[in-house]
Motif scaffolding. Structure first.
Motif, mmCIF file in Angstrom:
data_model
loop_
_atom_site.group_PDB
_atom_site.id
_atom_site.type_symbol
_atom_site.label_atom_id
_atom_site.label_comp_id
_atom_site.label_asym_id
_atom_site.label_seq_id
_atom_site.Cartn_x
_atom_site.Cartn_y
_atom_site.Cartn_z
ATOM 1 N N LYS A 5 5.116 4.553 2.183
ATOM 2 C CA LYS A 5 4.171 5.046 3.186
ATOM 3 C C LYS A 5 4.703 6.267 3.940
ATOM 4 N N TYR A 48 3.149 -4.280 2.654
ATOM 5 C CA TYR A 48 2.000 -3.860 1.853
ATOM 6 C C TYR A 48 2.318 -3.719 0.367
ATOM 7 N N THR A 49 3.549 -3.427 -0.008
ATOM 8 C CA THR A 49 3.864 -3.234 -1.428
ATOM 9 C C THR A 49 3.892 -4.540 -2.206
ATOM 10 N N SER A 54 -3.266 -4.248 -0.888
ATOM 11 C CA SER A 54 -2.743 -3.550 0.286
ATOM 12 C C SER A 54 -2.001 -2.279 -0.110
ATOM 13 N N ASP A 57 -4.904 0.165 -0.705
ATOM 14 C CA ASP A 57 -5.507 0.506 0.591
ATOM 15 C C ASP A 57 -4.608 1.427 1.416
ATOM 16 N N THR A 58 -3.310 1.189 1.387
ATOM 17 C CA THR A 58 -2.368 2.037 2.129
ATOM 18 C C THR A 58 -2.439 3.473 1.639
ATOM 19 N N TYR A 59 -2.424 3.658 0.336
ATOM 20 C CA TYR A 59 -2.487 5.008 -0.229
ATOM 21 C C TYR A 59 -3.854 5.646 0.036
ATOM 22 N N LYS A 61 -6.067 5.010 2.410
ATOM 23 C CA LYS A 61 -6.241 5.354 3.830
ATOM 24 C C LYS A 61 -5.388 6.550 4.209
ATOM 25 N N ALA A 62 -4.164 6.614 3.712
ATOM 26 C CA ALA A 62 -3.276 7.731 4.041
ATOM 27 C C ALA A 62 -3.866 9.059 3.578
#
Length: 163
Positions: A5, A48-49, A54, A57-59, A61-62
């Motif tokens: 992240k 998240y990993t 997740s 979603d993390t990627y 959203k970023a």
């Protein structure tokens, strides 16, 4: 190493979205179905990993959804048919209970989720046919097993055919 992240956030601040067609994502630590959102038995089970959803979603959203994601590597390790991971590759013992059937099922589930999400445009399975199995048990990720079978091939073919 660096957590994905902050690395991704730094790349985005540096203008990476202006020069890429896709944003690469790498997922090969799964020991649960890609539909799972909890239950990882390892330390830090909420990171998240640990979970396909997740991670995506993390990627997503970023990047603000501005570029599609590309799995440059997705795989599920199984020691089935090989010496015990806990002794051969202790650093990978987290996957010691994953079966070949689960590997095939989870890859197919991940491909279906990716296909249907609108977020992922490319998914590269890690790996097809590596045969090295030692402290870095690459053969355990291989979808073509040492007996020549490929349960994941059948599962993935169904997904790619729209089933």
């Amino acid at each position: 190493g660096c957590d994905d992240k902050p690395f991704l956030e730094q790349m985005l601040r540096a203008g990476a979205l202006d020069v890429v067609d896709f944003v690469g994502i790498h997922y090969n630590e799964g020991i649960l179905s890609p539909t799972a959102t909890s239950g990882d038995p390892r330390g830090n089970p909420t990171h998240y990993t640990r979970y396909y959803g997740s991670m995506v979603d993390t990627y997503w959203k970023a990047t603000g959804g501005k570029k599609p994601l590309c799995f440059t590597e997705i795989g599920y390790l199984t020691g089935e048919g090989y010496p015990d991971l806990t002794t051969t590759a202790p650093g990978f013992s987290w996957a010691s209970k994953t079966t070949i059937t689960q590997q095939a099922q989870w890859l197919a589930e991940a491909a279906k989720i990716a296909r249907d999400s609108g977020k992922v445009k490319l998914l590269i399975v890690f790996n097809v046919d590596f045969d090295t199995y030692n402290k870095d048990p690459q053969a355990g990720y291989a979808i073509i097993r040492k007996d020549g079978s490929c349960p994941a091939c059948d599962s993935l073919a169904k997904v790619m055919a729209g089933q």
